[in-house]
Motif scaffolding. Structure first.
Motif, mmCIF file in Angstrom:
data_model
loop_
_atom_site.group_PDB
_atom_site.id
_atom_site.type_symbol
_atom_site.label_atom_id
_atom_site.label_comp_id
_atom_site.label_asym_id
_atom_site.label_seq_id
_atom_site.Cartn_x
_atom_site.Cartn_y
_atom_site.Cartn_z
ATOM 1 N N ASN A 168 0.746 -1.086 0.098
ATOM 2 C CA ASN A 168 0.135 0.025 -0.153
ATOM 3 C C ASN A 168 0.974 1.241 -0.047
ATOM 4 O OD1 ASN A 168 -2.368 -1.528 -0.111
ATOM 5 N ND2 ASN A 168 -2.538 -1.297 2.074
ATOM 6 N N LEU A 169 1.923 1.039 0.748
ATOM 7 C CA LEU A 169 2.767 2.519 0.596
ATOM 8 C C LEU A 169 3.289 2.678 -0.747
ATOM 9 C CD1 LEU A 169 4.852 2.016 4.032
ATOM 10 C CD2 LEU A 169 3.124 3.739 3.614
ATOM 11 N N SER A 170 3.774 1.419 -1.448
ATOM 12 C CA SER A 170 4.163 1.659 -2.842
ATOM 13 C C SER A 170 3.364 2.166 -3.655
ATOM 14 C CB SER A 170 4.740 0.143 -3.109
ATOM 15 O OG SER A 170 5.692 -0.308 -2.289
ATOM 16 N N LEU A 171 2.049 1.949 -3.401
ATOM 17 C CA LEU A 171 1.002 2.234 -4.442
ATOM 18 C C LEU A 171 0.799 3.652 -4.151
ATOM 19 C CD1 LEU A 171 -1.532 -0.832 -4.300
ATOM 20 C CD2 LEU A 171 -0.012 -0.014 -6.027
ATOM 21 N N PHE A 172 0.805 4.031 -2.910
ATOM 22 C CA PHE A 172 0.672 5.425 -2.269
ATOM 23 C C PHE A 172 1.700 6.223 -3.116
ATOM 24 C CE2 PHE A 172 1.337 8.769 0.589
ATOM 25 C CZ PHE A 172 0.008 9.423 0.848
ATOM 26 N N LYS A 173 2.930 5.824 -3.134
ATOM 27 C CA LYS A 173 3.930 6.444 -3.834
ATOM 28 C C LYS A 173 3.620 6.504 -5.382
ATOM 29 C CE LYS A 173 7.660 7.453 -2.267
ATOM 30 N NZ LYS A 173 8.281 8.859 -1.973
ATOM 31 N N LEU A 174 3.136 5.519 -6.083
ATOM 32 C CA LEU A 174 2.912 5.645 -7.410
ATOM 33 C C LEU A 174 1.696 6.521 -7.726
ATOM 34 C CD1 LEU A 174 3.055 1.963 -8.191
ATOM 35 C CD2 LEU A 174 4.602 3.688 -8.957
ATOM 36 N N ILE A 175 0.863 6.629 -6.666
ATOM 37 C CA ILE A 175 -0.165 7.461 -7.043
ATOM 38 C C ILE A 175 -0.040 9.104 -6.571
ATOM 39 C CG2 ILE A 175 -2.766 8.141 -6.424
ATOM 40 C CD1 ILE A 175 -2.988 5.214 -5.608
ATOM 41 N N TYR A 176 0.548 9.441 -5.702
ATOM 42 C CA TYR A 176 0.960 10.777 -5.075
ATOM 43 C C TYR A 176 2.113 11.500 -5.425
ATOM 44 C CZ TYR A 176 -3.683 10.427 -2.519
ATOM 45 O OH TYR A 176 -4.988 10.096 -2.236
ATOM 46 N N TYR A 177 3.090 10.565 -5.858
ATOM 47 C CA TYR A 177 4.627 11.134 -6.374
ATOM 48 C C TYR A 177 4.806 10.713 -7.648
ATOM 49 C CZ TYR A 177 4.492 11.916 -1.424
ATOM 50 O OH TYR A 177 4.392 12.606 -0.039
ATOM 51 N N PRO A 178 5.800 11.158 -8.184
ATOM 52 C CA PRO A 178 6.093 10.969 -9.469
ATOM 53 C C PRO A 178 6.562 9.234 -9.408
ATOM 54 C CG PRO A 178 7.201 13.022 -9.090
ATOM 55 C CD PRO A 178 6.428 12.505 -7.758
ATOM 56 N N PRO A 179 5.947 8.496 -10.336
ATOM 57 C CA PRO A 179 5.949 7.295 -10.456
ATOM 58 C C PRO A 179 7.464 6.822 -10.824
ATOM 59 C CG PRO A 179 3.955 7.870 -11.376
ATOM 60 C CD PRO A 179 4.686 8.935 -11.324
#
Length: 137
Positions: free
Chosen positions: A81-92
Motif C-alpha cells: 500500500n505504501l508503494s501504491l501510495f508513492k505511485l499515486i501521489y508522487y512521480p511514479p
C-alpha cells in the motif's frame, strides 16, 4: 498491485483521470491501509478457532506457524500500500511499481496457504466429528 512499471502506472492513472475515477482510487488507497488489519485479525482468530478443534498432535494444529504467515501477509500488504501510495501521489518510479508487484505476489501466496490450511482443517474437523458420532452411536 500488479501494474509492474512506472510507465504502466502513469498510463493507468491517466486513464483513470480521463474516466473521472482517479479521485475514487486516491480515496480508496487510504481505506486499503485498514484492510490488512481486518483480514489479519479475522484469519488469525479463525485459524486459532479451528486449530483449537484439532487434536494437539495433529499436523494442521500449527497456529504459531500460520500466525507467522498471517503477519508476513499483513506486513507485505502494508508495504505494498505504501508503494501504491508513492505511485499515486508522487512521480511514479519503477522501484515502487516493482515493490508493489512483488509484495502483492508474496501476500497472495501467503493468503493462499492460510486459506488452504483453514479449509483443510475445517474438513478434518468435520470428518473427525462424523467419526466420533458413529462411534458414539
Amino acid at each position: 498491485e500488479f501494474i509492474g512499471t512506472a510507465r504502466n502506472a502513469v498510463n493507468f492513472l491517466s486513464a483513470l483521470a480521463v474516466t473521472g475515477e482517479l479521485e475514487l482510487l486516491t480515496r480508496s488507497i487510504f481505506l486499503d491501509f485498514i484492510f490488512p488489519f481486518l483480514y489479519g485479525a479475522t484469519l488469525y482468530y479463525a485459524t486459532a478457532w479451528i486449530c483449537g478443534k484439532l487434536s494437539l498432535g495433529h499436523i494442521f494444529n500449527k497456529l504459531r506457524n500460520i500466525s507467522v504467515l498471517i503477519i508476513i501477509a499483513v506486513i507485505c500488504d502494508l508495504f505494498e500500500n505504501l508503494s501504491l501510495f508513492k505511485l499515486i501521489y508522487y512521480p511514479p518510479e519503477d522501484f515502487y511499481a516493482y515493490s508493489a508487484y512483488f509484495l502483492a505476489a508474496v501476500k497472495f501466496i501467503m493468503l493462499g496457504l492460510i486459506i488452504s490450511h483453514f479449509i483443510l482443517s475445517v474438513l478434518v474437523v468435520l470428518v473427525e466429528s462424523k467419526k466420533r458420532q458413529r462411534v458414539n452411536k
